[in-house]
Design a protein around this motif. Structure first.
Motif, PDB file in Angstrom:
ATOM      1  N   GLY A 185       0.882  -1.318   0.022  1.00 22.17           N
ATOM      2  CA  GLY A 185       0.012   0.051  -0.136  1.00 22.17           C
ATOM      3  C   GLY A 185       0.888   1.372  -0.064  1.00 22.17           C
ATOM      4  O   GLY A 185       2.137   0.998   0.005  1.00 22.17           O
ATOM      5  N   SER A 186       0.042   2.453   0.061  1.00 25.26           N
ATOM      6  CA  SER A 186       1.175   3.644  -0.038  1.00 25.26           C
ATOM      7  C   SER A 186       1.238   4.278   1.223  1.00 25.26           C
ATOM      8  O   SER A 186       0.735   3.890   2.340  1.00 25.26           O
ATOM      9  N   THR A 188       0.307   6.444   3.272  1.00 26.38           N
ATOM     10  CA  THR A 188      -0.619   7.507   3.727  1.00 26.38           C
ATOM     11  C   THR A 188      -0.815   7.755   4.896  1.00 26.38           C
ATOM     12  O   THR A 188      -1.372   8.514   5.570  1.00 26.38           O
ATOM     13  N   ARG A 192       2.930   3.115   9.159  1.00 31.10           N
ATOM     14  CA  ARG A 192       3.140   2.037   8.348  1.00 31.10           C
ATOM     15  C   ARG A 192       4.548   1.928   8.153  1.00 31.10           C
ATOM     16  O   ARG A 192       5.161   0.566   7.812  1.00 31.10           O
ATOM     17  N   GLU A 230       2.215  -3.135  -7.330  1.00 33.69           N
ATOM     18  CA  GLU A 230       0.785  -3.392  -6.557  1.00 33.69           C
ATOM     19  C   GLU A 230       0.365  -5.058  -6.582  1.00 33.69           C
ATOM     20  O   GLU A 230       0.854  -5.553  -7.367  1.00 33.69           O
ATOM     21  N   VAL A 231      -0.064  -5.397  -5.400  1.00 31.08           N
ATOM     22  CA  VAL A 231      -0.534  -6.988  -5.357  1.00 31.08           C
ATOM     23  C   VAL A 231      -1.880  -6.953  -5.010  1.00 31.08           C
ATOM     24  O   VAL A 231      -2.701  -6.282  -4.213  1.00 31.08           O
ATOM     25  N   SER A 251      -8.914   2.502   6.522  1.00 34.44           N
ATOM     26  CA  SER A 251      -8.631   2.193   5.345  1.00 34.44           C
ATOM     27  C   SER A 251      -9.385   1.009   4.708  1.00 34.44           C
ATOM     28  O   SER A 251      -9.804   0.264   5.660  1.00 34.44           O
ATOM     29  N   ARG A 253      -9.133  -1.261   3.042  1.00 38.94           N
ATOM     30  CA  ARG A 253      -8.498  -2.856   3.032  1.00 38.94           C
ATOM     31  C   ARG A 253      -8.887  -3.691   4.184  1.00 38.94           C
ATOM     32  O   ARG A 253      -8.966  -4.883   3.779  1.00 38.94           O
TER      33      ARG A 253
HETATM   34  N1  UDP Z   1      -4.310  -1.743  -2.654  1.00 40.34           N
HETATM   35  C1  UDP Z   1      -3.892  -3.035  -3.085  1.00 40.34           C
HETATM   36  N2  UDP Z   1      -2.775  -3.387  -3.487  1.00 40.34           N
HETATM   37  C2  UDP Z   1      -1.748  -3.005  -3.665  1.00 40.34           C
HETATM   38  C3  UDP Z   1      -1.877  -1.513  -2.997  1.00 40.34           C
HETATM   39  C4  UDP Z   1      -3.089  -0.911  -2.736  1.00 40.34           C
HETATM   40  O1  UDP Z   1      -5.164  -3.739  -3.201  1.00 40.34           O
HETATM   41  O2  UDP Z   1      -0.739  -3.299  -3.911  1.00 40.34           O
HETATM   42  C5  UDP Z   1      -5.367  -1.343  -2.120  1.00 40.34           C
HETATM   43  C6  UDP Z   1      -5.403  -1.473  -0.679  1.00 40.34           C
HETATM   44  O3  UDP Z   1      -5.869  -2.598  -0.081  1.00 40.34           O
HETATM   45  C7  UDP Z   1      -6.635  -0.266  -0.476  1.00 40.34           C
HETATM   46  C8  UDP Z   1      -6.417   0.473  -1.597  1.00 40.34           C
HETATM   47  O4  UDP Z   1      -5.889  -0.255  -2.613  1.00 40.34           O
HETATM   48  O5  UDP Z   1      -7.984  -0.722  -0.241  1.00 40.34           O
HETATM   49  C9  UDP Z   1      -5.570   1.850  -1.203  1.00 40.34           C
HETATM   50  O6  UDP Z   1      -4.573   1.590  -0.668  1.00 40.34           O
HETATM   51  P1  UDP Z   1      -3.476   2.817  -0.084  1.00 40.34           P
HETATM   52  O7  UDP Z   1      -2.633   2.030   0.755  1.00 40.34           O
HETATM   53  O8  UDP Z   1      -2.971   3.325  -1.146  1.00 40.34           O
HETATM   54  O9  UDP Z   1      -4.081   3.727   0.726  1.00 40.34           O
HETATM   55  P2  UDP Z   1      -5.160   3.552   1.949  1.00 40.34           P
HETATM   56  O10 UDP Z   1      -6.652   3.866   1.471  1.00 40.34           O
HETATM   57  O11 UDP Z   1      -4.887   2.112   2.834  1.00 40.34           O
HETATM   58  O12 UDP Z   1      -4.589   4.689   2.923  1.00 40.34           O
END
Ligand code: UDP
Length: 361
Positions: A185-186, A188, A192, A230-231, A251, A253
């Motif tokens: 993930g990024s 944010t 993390r 990304e995964v 999040s 996620r």
């Molecule tokens: N995400 C994903 N694979 C990745 C990166 C991100 O599926 O390699 C999904 C992640 O699970 C989340 C969304 O993309 O639901 C945004 O993730 P990010 O970490 O960028 O931001 P967050 O919303 O968690 O702050």
């Protein structure tokens, strides 16, 4: 493999046992169990909601009205895909909803700080206990979630993601999963960083790396390393230990991770969505202190590697909760009950005005 603090072992086991003893199942009424959160969020408005309160809240979001079982919205919506994700559910319940008017915030951040002037009724998807916003199920259950390479038009469609992640989890039974911590993930939130650093130092224990988001400018935004690929959420299922962290707010996620039937490590418990309070630490997931050091995270991972039966048990409880309580019909039900309870508090009869347009779906 031994971890430095054998004493944490007894502490963790007693926390898990205590959580099991104290757990009372989410009590299902009319098909789902999240109703107490509706009453809690509407608590600050128990004396009623006046038209003046709506006017005072108007600049915090988009104004919606259900009038005579039709859905209306003012033109302005800061994030149209988010409004679309919300209207998917509103259009399903408009026939069962009395006349109602509300302000809906589509930003990530909640708007109404508690005990700071009179509370204004504003619907937001996520908040901490410091806010008086009324939580609603996020737009991303349907559309308007973060746009990543794997989901260029935005993460959404909980219905199809549920199916595809469940299918993938069957390909990865517990015994075949890799015994590693995993995160993609990024950046944010800096919370993390500890896990990313642990992964760089102990790649056999953790695979965690920062990806690029739309705000990425340089390697600084991925903690001085090139962005990782990304995964997909489906491909998270091959790992036993999946990490969730707050981002700007909660999040999206979180809910997906449980469907892999992997053990979820949830870092920090301040940021919530409407269903979080019904999931319990040590029972459905492993709570991690947001200030946990690399060593703290390593110790807890080593504990669960040595207590595989406990890890599996918690992962199965988390999976069952999301699988049985967070279905599309539960989201629709939550919207319906939320608006029915909210409507009871209105001290005026909503009237159409020329700023509102019919939402045709
Ligand atoms: N995400 C994903 N694979 C990745 C990166 C991100 O599926 O390699 C999904 C992640 O699970 C989340 C969304 O993309 O639901 C945004 O993730 P990010 O970490 O960028 O931001 P967050 O919303 O968690 O702050």
């Amino acid at each position: 493999m031994k971890y430095d603090l054998p004493s944490i072992s007894n502490q963790i086991i007693s926390k898990i046992n205590k959580a099991k003893k104290e757990y009372t199942p989410c009590e299902t009424k009319n098909g789902t169990c999240f109703f107490p959160n509706i009453l809690k969020d509407l608590g600050p408005f128990k004396d009623g909601i006046t038209h003046e309160m709506i006017t005072a809240a108007a600049d915090k979001g988009t104004r919606y009205m259900i009038f005579n079982h039709d859905l209306y919205r003012e033109t302005k919506c800061m994030f149209p895909a988010r409004c679309e994700g919300i209207e998917h559910f509103l259009s399903k319940i408009q026939l069962n909803t009395p006349d109602v008017e509300f302000i809906l915030n589509t930003r990530d951040w909640p708007q109404i700080i508690k005990h700071y002037g009179d509370p204004k009724p504003v619907f937001s998807f996520s908040k901490t206990d410091d806010y008086a916003d009324i939580m609603y199920p996020a737009w991303s259950f349907w559309s308007g979630g973060p746009a990543i390479k794997l989901h260029p038009s935005g993460l959404g469609r909980w219905d199809s993601l549920r199916k595809s992640i469940l299918k993938q989890s069957e390909q990865w039974p517990w015994k075949n999963k890799s015994s590693k911590g995993f995160f993609r993930g990024s950046r944010t939130s800096e919370q993390r960083d500890s896990l990313i650093l642990l992964s760089r130092n102990e790649p056999e224990l953790v695979d965690a790396a920062y990806t690029k988001n739309q705000a990425w400018k340089s390697d600084k935004d991925t903690l001085f390393a090139p962005p990782a690929d990304e995964v997909s959420l489906e491909n998270h299922c091959q790992y036993k230990y999946l990490f969730n962290f707050r981002g700007v707010a909660a999040s999206f996620r979180f809910k997906h991770l449980f469907l892999c039937k992997s053990l979820v490590f949830h870092v920090g418990e301040d940021w919530k969505e409407f269903f979080y309070q019904f999931m319990k630490p040590w029972y459905h997931y492993v709570p991690i202190n947001p200030n946990a050091s690399e060593k703290d995270i390593k110790n807890i991972l080593l504990f669960f590697k040595e207590h595989d039966d406990l890890a599996k048990e918690i992962s199965e409880r988390g999976y069952r909760f999301i699988r049985t309580h967070l279905r599309m019909k539960d989201i629709t039900w939550y919207w319906e009950k939320l608006l029915q309870e909210y409507a009871k508090l209105l001290k005026y009869k909503p009237k159409l005005d020329n700023e509102l347009n019919l939402v045709n779906r």
